[in-house]
Scaffold this active site. Structure first.
Site, PDB file in Angstrom:
ATOM      1  N   GLU A 186       2.907   5.332  20.152  1.00 22.20           N
ATOM      2  CA  GLU A 186       2.213   6.084  21.201  1.00 22.20           C
ATOM      3  C   GLU A 186       2.982   6.047  22.512  1.00 22.20           C
ATOM      4  O   GLU A 186       2.464   5.629  23.560  1.00 22.20           O
ATOM      5  CB  GLU A 186       0.787   5.560  21.375  1.00 22.20           C
ATOM      6  CG  GLU A 186      -0.028   5.734  20.106  1.00 22.20           C
ATOM      7  CD  GLU A 186      -1.523   5.423  20.257  1.00 22.20           C
ATOM      8  OE1 GLU A 186      -1.868   4.615  21.124  1.00 22.20           O
ATOM      9  OE2 GLU A 186      -2.331   6.017  19.522  1.00 22.20           O
ATOM     10  N   GLU A 228      -2.006   7.553  12.206  1.00 19.47           N
ATOM     11  CA  GLU A 228      -3.252   6.887  12.608  1.00 19.47           C
ATOM     12  C   GLU A 228      -4.341   7.936  12.670  1.00 19.47           C
ATOM     13  O   GLU A 228      -4.127   9.031  13.217  1.00 19.47           O
ATOM     14  CB  GLU A 228      -3.144   6.243  13.997  1.00 19.47           C
ATOM     15  CG  GLU A 228      -2.385   4.961  14.030  1.00 19.47           C
ATOM     16  CD  GLU A 228      -2.440   4.284  15.399  1.00 19.47           C
ATOM     17  OE1 GLU A 228      -3.468   4.406  16.112  1.00 19.47           O
ATOM     18  OE2 GLU A 228      -1.440   3.637  15.754  1.00 19.47           O
TER      19      GLU A 228
HETATM   20  C1  BGP Z   1      -4.169   3.571  18.953  1.00 24.36           C
HETATM   21  C2  BGP Z   1      -3.263   2.412  18.741  1.00 24.36           C
HETATM   22  C3  BGP Z   1      -3.709   1.411  17.782  1.00 24.36           C
HETATM   23  C4  BGP Z   1      -5.187   1.377  17.547  1.00 24.36           C
HETATM   24  C5  BGP Z   1      -5.917   2.672  17.621  1.00 24.36           C
HETATM   25  C6  BGP Z   1      -7.412   2.607  17.652  1.00 24.36           C
HETATM   26  O1  BGP Z   1      -4.185   3.883  20.297  1.00 24.36           O
HETATM   27  O2  BGP Z   1      -1.958   2.769  18.358  1.00 24.36           O
HETATM   28  O3  BGP Z   1      -3.086   0.221  18.115  1.00 24.36           O
HETATM   29  O4  BGP Z   1      -5.828   0.267  17.871  1.00 24.36           O
HETATM   30  O5  BGP Z   1      -5.485   3.424  18.698  1.00 24.36           O
HETATM   31  O6  BGP Z   1      -7.828   2.274  18.922  1.00 24.36           O
HETATM   32  P1  BGP Z   1      -8.897   1.174  19.234  1.00 24.36           P
HETATM   33  O7  BGP Z   1      -8.423  -0.040  18.524  1.00 24.36           O
HETATM   34  O8  BGP Z   1      -8.917   1.030  20.679  1.00 24.36           O
HETATM   35  O9  BGP Z   1     -10.166   1.683  18.680  1.00 24.36           O
END
Ligand code: BGP
Length: 480
Positions: free
Chosen positions: A176, A378
């Site tokens: 990201e 993701e």
């Molecule tokens: C993205 C990241 C992850 C992950 C995901 C979900 O931004 O790359 O590391 O955690 O989001 O977000 P969260 O864990 O805040 O729900």
């Protein structure tokens, strides 16, 4: 009609800082994530330059992949994973980021992980830097703001490329990377928080620092992509963007123009640099209007051209709307990435608006622009799960979310998009990146670990585990 390729890479995604734990085992140094406390949907996480006694730092143990990797990889294999997205903890290999020699015990750990994956014929997909910059680099250099960090990163990549050249083919440079275009990226992504102590959402925002640090990440990424192409031609090198699709709130041209700007700044800017190999023309005006002056060194522009990525990957969770009307904005509720909510969509318990069709739209937009293979690395639903007395977890809401997104991915493939694979986020429960909670779960596998740090870390299969196994077995045809 097209459908998912025969060799479609089905799998799941994790990151060391939220999954691995063992934060100080076998010579590992602290990373920026190890210095973050837990928070919640309403209470922001904090970063503390010194450990506070009695405070919980959830990344320190996380869900302990370090001591469960064999069991976890067996579970992934049982679902039929073709690919396993993970990250290497930079500070496990170079504890302060500044050593000249890597930490052998750290390297040996990932050897074991890759060998285990290989045993099950699962391809690793490795994020080189996923919110894990060694904290010592924050402390000494103010993170990526300093150009010196480029060399530290290159040294780290040289060590892992050389060591794992026969074990890993797919690499992503920075997770990201566009986080750095937003104030929230200063902590986890850029590490430009030297000496700062306090909530993650209150870091004093300095655009000049953020965009300079981002430039250093672009150069670092291009350098190691170039190195990989020259020395390890078998490698496939990708970028990774947080794709936050946005729509104009109305057809008022002011909303349309604002949305165009927001799509550029938030989503396209970093991809344009990493895929096309140069700063897009619209960035000049943005820099000028925001008093940002990027200091480049001779050769930087050539490097960006020489270090273009081979495939484009992104995370996709939600969409938002952009409104130019101050009154509309004043009424808008909170969301991770700002914007106005869309009345046609529902939101998760954390306020992230669920938009499967937005994924089809996004895949088409990205592919039209870049024409290189894409991968959704993701996606998923962070939700509260209920562990039943008999050990089962009935997560029909998660299955619904994923089913709808896979349906739309297939539509995009039919539209002509070259899609390589899909790794839903947190296939096994991990610590939340934005809030540090355990309660926000994404997994097909439940981990017995709670927000107060308790739990025996045992693993249990949720209903979605059995569902996803069928999805993979049928190459995305059986979504029932
Ligand atoms: C993205 C990241 C992850 C992950 C995901 C979900 O931004 O790359 O590391 O955690 O989001 O977000 P969260 O864990 O805040 O729900």
């Amino acid at each position: 009609m097209r459908t998912f390729r025969e060799d479609f890479l089905w799998g799941g995604a994790t990151a060391a800082n939220q999954y691995e734990g063992a934060w100080d085992a076998d010579g590992k140094g602290p990373s920026v994530s190890d210095m973050c406390t837990n928070g919640s949907h309403t209470v922001p996480k904090r970063i503390t330059p010194e450990f506070e006694e009695g405070t919980l730092y959830p990344s320190r143990e996380a869900t302990d992949f370090y001591h469960h990797y064999e069991e976890d990889i067996a579970l992934a294999a049982e679902m039929g994973f073709k690919v396993f997205r993970m990250s290497i903890n930079w500070s496990r290999i170079f504890p302060t980021g500044m050593e000249t020699e890597p930490n052998e015990a750290g390297l040996a750990f990932y050897d074991k992980v890759f060998d285990e994956l290989n045993k099950h014929k699962i391809e690793p997909l490795v994020t080189i830097s996923h919110y894990e910059i060694p904290y010592a680099l924050v402390d000494k250099y103010n993170g990526w703001y300093a150009r010196e960090v480029i060399d530290c990163f290159v040294r780290y990549c040289e060590a892992i490329f050389e060591r794992y050249q026969n074990k890993v083919k797919y690499w992503l440079t920075f997770n990201e990377i566009n986080s750095g275009t937003m104030p929230m990226g200063a902590v986890l992504s850029l590490g430009t928080v030297k000496g700062y102590s306090g909530p993650l959402n209150k870091v004093p925002d300095e655009k000049q620092i953020r965009f300079q640090a981002l430039h250093h990440q672009f150069v670092a990424s291009a350098k190691v992509v170039k190195l990989a192409h020259e020395k390890y031609p078998q490698f496939k090198m990708g970028n990774m963007d947080l794709f936050a699709t946005s729509y104009p709130n109305t057809c008022n041209p002011d909303d349309v123009l604002l949305n165009q700007q927001s799509m550029r700044n938030m989503n396209w800017f970093v991809g344009d640099v990493q895929v096309r190999g140069y700063y897009p023309s619209y960035s000049e005006r943005f820099f000028e209007e925001n008093d940002i002056v990027i200091k480049k060194e001779a050769g930087d522009d050539e490097l960006l051209k020489e270090g273009k990525v081979d495939f484009y990957t992104f995370s996709y969770y939600m969409s938002v709307c952009q409104s130019a009307d101050p009154e509309v904005n004043a009424k808008a509720g909170g969301n991770l990435i700002g914007g106005v909510s869309n009345p046609y969509l529902k939101a998760s318990d954390w306020g992230w608006q669920i938009d499967p069709k937005g994924l089809r739209y996004t895949l088409n937009e990205i592919y039209d622009r870049y024409q290189i293979p894409l991968m959704v690395v993701e996606n998923g639903l962070g939700a509260y799960d209920k562990l039943e007395e008999d050990g089962s977890i009935h997560d029909a809401y998660r299955i619904d979310y994923l089913r709808q997104h896979i349906e739309q991915m297939e539509e995009a493939v039919k539209d002509g998009v070259d899609l390589m694979g899909y790794t839903p986020w947190g296939w096994i429960d991990v610590v939340s990146a934005s809030t540090g909670e355990m309660a926000k779960r994404y997994g097909f596998v439940y981990v017995d670990k709670y927000d107060d740090g308790t739990g025996d870390l045992s693993r249990k299969k949720k209903d979605s585990f059995f569902w996803y196994k069928k999805v993979i077995e049928s190459n995305g045809k059986d979504l029932a």
